[in-house]
Design a protein around this motif. Structure first.
Motif, PDB file in Angstrom:
ATOM      1  N   ASP A 117      41.494  41.142  38.573  1.00 48.05           N
ATOM      2  CA  ASP A 117      41.940  42.399  39.178  1.00 48.05           C
ATOM      3  C   ASP A 117      40.992  42.846  40.281  1.00 48.05           C
ATOM      4  OD1 ASP A 117      43.990  42.419  37.470  1.00 48.05           O
ATOM      5  OD2 ASP A 117      43.321  44.140  36.263  1.00 48.05           O
ATOM      6  N   SER A 118      39.720  42.433  40.173  1.00 43.92           N
ATOM      7  CA  SER A 118      38.745  42.930  41.147  1.00 43.92           C
ATOM      8  C   SER A 118      38.894  42.245  42.505  1.00 43.92           C
ATOM      9  CB  SER A 118      37.324  42.787  40.607  1.00 43.92           C
ATOM     10  OG  SER A 118      36.991  41.429  40.463  1.00 43.92           O
ATOM     11  N   LYS A 174      37.310  46.816  44.912  1.00 40.32           N
ATOM     12  CA  LYS A 174      36.874  45.844  43.912  1.00 40.32           C
ATOM     13  C   LYS A 174      36.484  46.564  42.624  1.00 40.32           C
ATOM     14  CE  LYS A 174      33.116  42.608  43.045  1.00 40.32           C
ATOM     15  NZ  LYS A 174      32.091  43.238  42.189  1.00 40.32           N
ATOM     16  N   ARG A 198      39.855  49.025  41.073  1.00 40.93           N
ATOM     17  CA  ARG A 198      40.897  48.230  40.421  1.00 40.93           C
ATOM     18  C   ARG A 198      42.113  49.051  40.017  1.00 40.93           C
ATOM     19  NH1 ARG A 198      38.350  45.036  35.704  1.00 40.93           N
ATOM     20  NH2 ARG A 198      36.221  45.735  36.080  1.00 40.93           N
ATOM     21  N   ALA A 238      42.280  41.252  43.445  1.00 44.01           N
ATOM     22  CA  ALA A 238      43.736  41.199  43.643  1.00 44.01           C
ATOM     23  C   ALA A 238      44.158  41.833  44.972  1.00 44.01           C
ATOM     24  CB  ALA A 238      44.440  41.902  42.491  1.00 44.01           C
ATOM     25  N   HIS A 239      43.295  42.667  45.559  1.00 43.26           N
ATOM     26  CA  HIS A 239      43.650  43.284  46.845  1.00 43.26           C
ATOM     27  C   HIS A 239      43.377  42.344  48.016  1.00 43.26           C
ATOM     28  CE1 HIS A 239      39.385  43.985  46.306  1.00 43.26           C
ATOM     29  NE2 HIS A 239      39.269  44.318  47.562  1.00 43.26           N
ATOM     30  N   ILE A 240      42.816  41.151  47.723  1.00 44.24           N
ATOM     31  CA  ILE A 240      42.442  40.205  48.771  1.00 44.24           C
ATOM     32  C   ILE A 240      43.216  38.892  48.673  1.00 44.24           C
ATOM     33  CG2 ILE A 240      40.542  38.782  49.639  1.00 44.24           C
ATOM     34  CD1 ILE A 240      38.614  40.862  48.623  1.00 44.24           C
ATOM     35  N   ARG A 270      48.022  35.830  37.403  1.00 45.02           N
ATOM     36  CA  ARG A 270      48.052  36.744  38.550  1.00 45.02           C
ATOM     37  C   ARG A 270      48.351  36.053  39.881  1.00 45.02           C
ATOM     38  NH1 ARG A 270      47.795  40.977  41.023  1.00 45.02           N
ATOM     39  NH2 ARG A 270      47.753  42.784  39.703  1.00 45.02           N
ATOM     40  N   ASN A 286      47.270  49.175  46.547  1.00 48.19           N
ATOM     41  CA  ASN A 286      46.080  49.042  47.386  1.00 48.19           C
ATOM     42  C   ASN A 286      45.903  47.603  47.853  1.00 48.19           C
ATOM     43  OD1 ASN A 286      45.062  51.691  47.299  1.00 48.19           O
ATOM     44  ND2 ASN A 286      44.299  51.348  45.213  1.00 48.19           N
ATOM     45  N   THR A 287      45.686  47.422  49.146  1.00 43.63           N
ATOM     46  CA  THR A 287      45.332  46.100  49.656  1.00 43.63           C
ATOM     47  C   THR A 287      44.089  46.265  50.518  1.00 43.63           C
ATOM     48  OG1 THR A 287      46.448  46.231  51.789  1.00 43.63           O
ATOM     49  CG2 THR A 287      47.803  45.638  49.879  1.00 43.63           C
ATOM     50  N   TRP A 288      43.503  45.159  50.928  1.00 47.97           N
ATOM     51  CA  TRP A 288      42.275  45.258  51.733  1.00 47.97           C
ATOM     52  C   TRP A 288      42.532  45.845  53.114  1.00 47.97           C
ATOM     53  CZ3 TRP A 288      41.467  42.577  56.349  1.00 47.97           C
ATOM     54  CH2 TRP A 288      42.394  41.560  56.645  1.00 47.97           C
ATOM     55  N   LEU A 311      47.036  47.975  41.798  1.00 48.63           N
ATOM     56  CA  LEU A 311      46.931  46.618  42.317  1.00 48.63           C
ATOM     57  C   LEU A 311      48.285  46.132  42.788  1.00 48.63           C
ATOM     58  CD1 LEU A 311      44.785  45.257  39.399  1.00 48.63           C
ATOM     59  CD2 LEU A 311      44.000  45.964  41.652  1.00 48.63           C
ATOM     60  N   PRO A 312      48.279  45.209  43.751  1.00 50.06           N
ATOM     61  CA  PRO A 312      49.552  44.601  44.144  1.00 50.06           C
ATOM     62  C   PRO A 312      50.171  43.919  42.925  1.00 50.06           C
ATOM     63  CG  PRO A 312      47.782  43.957  45.646  1.00 50.06           C
ATOM     64  CD  PRO A 312      47.141  44.680  44.510  1.00 50.06           C
ATOM     65  N   GLU A 322      51.953  41.054  40.589  1.00 52.00           N
ATOM     66  CA  GLU A 322      51.691  39.617  40.554  1.00 52.00           C
ATOM     67  C   GLU A 322      52.608  38.906  41.541  1.00 52.00           C
ATOM     68  OE1 GLU A 322      52.099  38.528  36.458  1.00 52.00           O
ATOM     69  OE2 GLU A 322      50.350  39.719  35.890  1.00 52.00           O
ATOM     70  N   LEU A 354      50.440  39.085  50.344  1.00 52.87           N
ATOM     71  CA  LEU A 354      49.668  40.000  51.184  1.00 52.87           C
ATOM     72  C   LEU A 354      49.790  39.683  52.672  1.00 52.87           C
ATOM     73  CD1 LEU A 354      46.430  40.117  49.001  1.00 52.87           C
ATOM     74  CD2 LEU A 354      47.813  42.094  49.597  1.00 52.87           C
ATOM     75  N   GLU A 375      46.028  36.126  47.938  1.00 52.43           N
ATOM     76  CA  GLU A 375      47.482  35.976  47.938  1.00 52.43           C
ATOM     77  C   GLU A 375      47.876  34.925  46.884  1.00 52.43           C
ATOM     78  OE1 GLU A 375      48.796  33.813  51.491  1.00 52.43           O
ATOM     79  OE2 GLU A 375      46.709  33.209  51.764  1.00 52.43           O
ATOM     80  N   PRO A 376      49.158  34.741  46.617  1.00 50.49           N
ATOM     81  CA  PRO A 376      49.586  33.698  45.686  1.00 50.49           C
ATOM     82  C   PRO A 376      49.121  32.330  46.191  1.00 50.49           C
ATOM     83  CG  PRO A 376      51.392  35.187  46.159  1.00 50.49           C
ATOM     84  CD  PRO A 376      50.297  35.557  47.090  1.00 50.49           C
ATOM     85  N   LYS A 389      37.515  38.706  35.880  1.00 51.21           N
ATOM     86  CA  LYS A 389      38.191  39.959  36.226  1.00 51.21           C
ATOM     87  C   LYS A 389      38.979  39.802  37.513  1.00 51.21           C
ATOM     88  CE  LYS A 389      34.582  42.672  34.061  1.00 51.21           C
ATOM     89  NZ  LYS A 389      33.216  43.160  34.332  1.00 51.21           N
TER      90      LYS A 389
END
Ligand SMILES: C[S@@+](CC[C@H](N)C(=O)[O-])C[C@H]1O[C@@H](n2cnc3c(N)ncnc32)[C@H](O)[C@@H]1O
Lengths: 336, 227
Positions: B130-131, A39, A42, B133-135, B161, A4-6, A45-46, A48, A52, B137-138, B128
């Motif tokens: 993880d909350s 959010k 969770r 992580a969808h936004i 992460r 899942n990504t935004w 998740l992508p 590590e 993106l 980037e490294p 957290k």
């Protein structure tokens, strides 16, 4: 592997390469709402270190990095705006009202005192204070305007106060009007708190009354926090300075929190007040929890509290004389 | 005409009557928190008060500041954005993912965030990761100023992460948010140990200095991931 990504759901191969993608519609509001639900979920998740921005371009969501970042900027901004507006929950509104009420009270008291002092120079025998005095001044201004039918006509006629000149009268009447409107405002805010508390926290309101209940929520910071406090904390909240000292330096815990203004404690004989406070705090804690988790009114709570307090009083009909002596002894020892 | 000295990429020392830490404004004409705006040859600088910013203090305490103009930064504990505004100036072509969990602070932060394209505000608990992580980037740098008892853990979770292998962690540790009774020295020693050992691969501490005289009982830490 699905992630899942935004901007959408991506399917990655075993080496992390992009296989397929299901992209979300490119509207800011839509993307913000999806982002907020991710959010909380969770899930998927992508991995590590997943890039993106590059992936978004690769799968065709954005044409360039600059488009990617500019959309992400809009979407994160929209998300936090939604979150911030949702943070103004009903309990936070009540808390604002309680704090406004405190400010109004403070201002009203000091302006009322000023009015009393000021008008006292012209009619010291009025015998009026507070709202009644302010209303009186708005109505009559100078005591010379009091009609003979008014019960305080004689007092006004024979007053030793100075004559109120026209210019001063205008000033005083205006000032008194402001004071009156503050009293009016106070009633509005109180009515607001009462009606909000009835829906927000019906059980707490039933046991503590709307004002004390709202004050407890306000000091705790939210209904959620109040519901999470052990009853020993509820018993002392509001004994502010003493409480913080207690938490920080482990000083002896203070006894008198705001719940001591509750009639059930007030009207108890002094020697059972501590016990009654403990019983009340326990029930308030329970009520706050029910309110936070279900907001359904449980009418049996009030009866249970009364029953408990009746028992406490019956078990302790007289002041505990022996314990008083026992307590006095170690004091003497310490003095030596 | 003030004299300008470059202290680190995007960070300047302006000398007019006195020396003043500053950054080149990305949003000219706007005052963010009461800082001074100083124009020099058509460029506008914003003064940066080290007493109001742990990062500002770290600059003056001679930390090697790892920001470049295109750095990607994860900023934990954005509050109303006092320091974020300077980071946004510094990484003018990069990104500042700014995490804050208090809605009230976020409300004050939104105005700033909306005027600066390189700020990405996130209302979430930094504990957290993880909350978001969808936004996120490294990133090249994680900056953390959360004043929380579990700050070492928060840093570790976010670094594992999001931090690039060759990235840096900049951290401010507030002794009193960890223990009000123990001595700051002891607390700092404990926290540094946690950073080194609490997770795989662990942090290698490059610099650890107290932020006096700008902030009392605060330790600044620069670290990177162990090889
Ligand atoms: C000392 S202030 C940061 C000041 C800011 N860095 C500056 O210099 O402008 C700490 C902030 O971290 C936030 N914070 C604390 N714990 C957090 C957490 N777990 N996640 C996100 N934010 C947190 C607090 O709400 C507060 O706004």
């Amino acid at each position: 592997m699905k992630i899942n990504t935004w901007f959408g759901v991506l399917d990655l191969g075993s080496n992390g390469e992009l296989l397929t993608s299901e992209l979300f519609p490119k509207t800011v509001r839509e993307l913000a709402l999806r982002s907020l639900s991710l959010k909380d979920s969770r899930q998927n998740l992508p991995p590590e270190g997943f890039d993106l921005a590059t992936a978004a371009i690769e799968c065709g969501f954005a044409d360039s990095f600059s488009e990617y970042y500019s959309l992400l900027h809009e979407v994160t901004l929209e998300s936090v705006k939604i979150q911030v507006s949702e943070a103004l929950t009903p309990d936070q509104r009540v808390i604002q009202a309680v704090e406004a009420l405190d400010d109004i009270n403070e201002t009203t008291n000091s302006l009322s005192e000023r009015l009393f002092e000021w008008y006292g120079g012209y009619f010291p025998e009025s015998g009026l204070i507070g709202e009644a005095l302010a209303a009186f001044i708005v109505k009559y201004g100078s005591r010379e305007n009091i009609s003979p039918e008014d019960p305080i006509y004689l007092r006004a006629r024979d007053s030793m106060g100075a004559r109120l000149e026209a210019a001063d009268e205008v000033l005083l009447k205006g000032f008194a009007e402001s004071v009156c409107s503050l009293y009016e405002r106070r009633k509005h805010v109180e009515a607001y708190i009462e009606s909000s508390m009835e829906t927000l926290a019906p059980n707490l309101t039933m046991l503590a009354g709307p004002m004390l209940g709202a004050r407890l929520i306000s000091i705790a910071g939210s209904l959620e926090k109040l519901a999470s406090f052990p009853s020993s904390t509820i018993q002392v909240i509001g004994a502010n300075k003493a409480l913080f000292k207690h938490l920080r330096a482990r000083a002896p815990s203070p006894k008198h929190g705001v719940i001591y203004s509750h009639p059930i404690i007030n009207t108890s004989p002094w020697w059972v007040r501590g016990k009654v406070a403990r019983a009340l705090a326990a029930k308030l804690s329970l009520a706050a929890r029910i309110d936070f988790y279900s907001a359904k009114k449980d009418p049996s709570l009030a009866g249970k509290l009364e029953e408990k307090v009746r028992k406490l009083r019956a078990e302790n009909p007289r002041p505990p004389q022996k314990r008083q002596e026992g307590r006095a002894k170690p004091k003497k020892k310490r003095r030596k | 005409m003030p004299e300008i000295r470059l202290l680190s990429e995007g960070i300047f020392e302006l000398t007019k009557d006195k020396k003043q830490l500053s950054t080149l404004s990305l949003d000219p004409g706007k005052v963010v928190y009461g800082e001074k705006l100083i124009s020099v040859e058509g460029s506008e600088y914003r003064t940066w008060d080290p007493r109001r910013s742990k990062l500002g203090a770290m600059v003056l305490k001679k930390f090697d500041i790892p920001f470049r103009k295109d750095s990607k930064v994860l900023y934990l504990g954005a509050s109303s954005g006092t320091t974020v505004s300077h980071v946004s100036d510094i990484v003018s072509e990069g990104a500042v993912y700014s995490v804050e969990f208090a809605p009230r602070s976020m409300r004050d932060f939104i105005g700033l965030a909306s005027r600066r394209k390189n700020i990405f505000p996130i209302l979430a608990d930094a504990g957290k990761p993880d909350s978001y992580a969808h936004i996120v980037e490294p990133v090249d740098v994680i900056f953390q100023d959360v004043a929380q008892p579990n700050q070492a853990e928060i840093a570790a979770r976010n670094a594992s992460r999001f931090l690039k292998k060759d990235g840096y962690l900049l951290l401010s540790i507030k002794a009193r948010s960890i223990d009000t009774a123990a001595s700051p020295r002891e607390i700092f020693k404990e926290e540094v140990k946690k950073l080194e050992q609490a997770f795989e691969p662990g942090f290698e501490i490059l610099t650890a200095r107290e932020l006096l005289p700008y902030h009392e009982d605060h330790l600044g830490v620069l670290a990177k991931l162990k090889e």
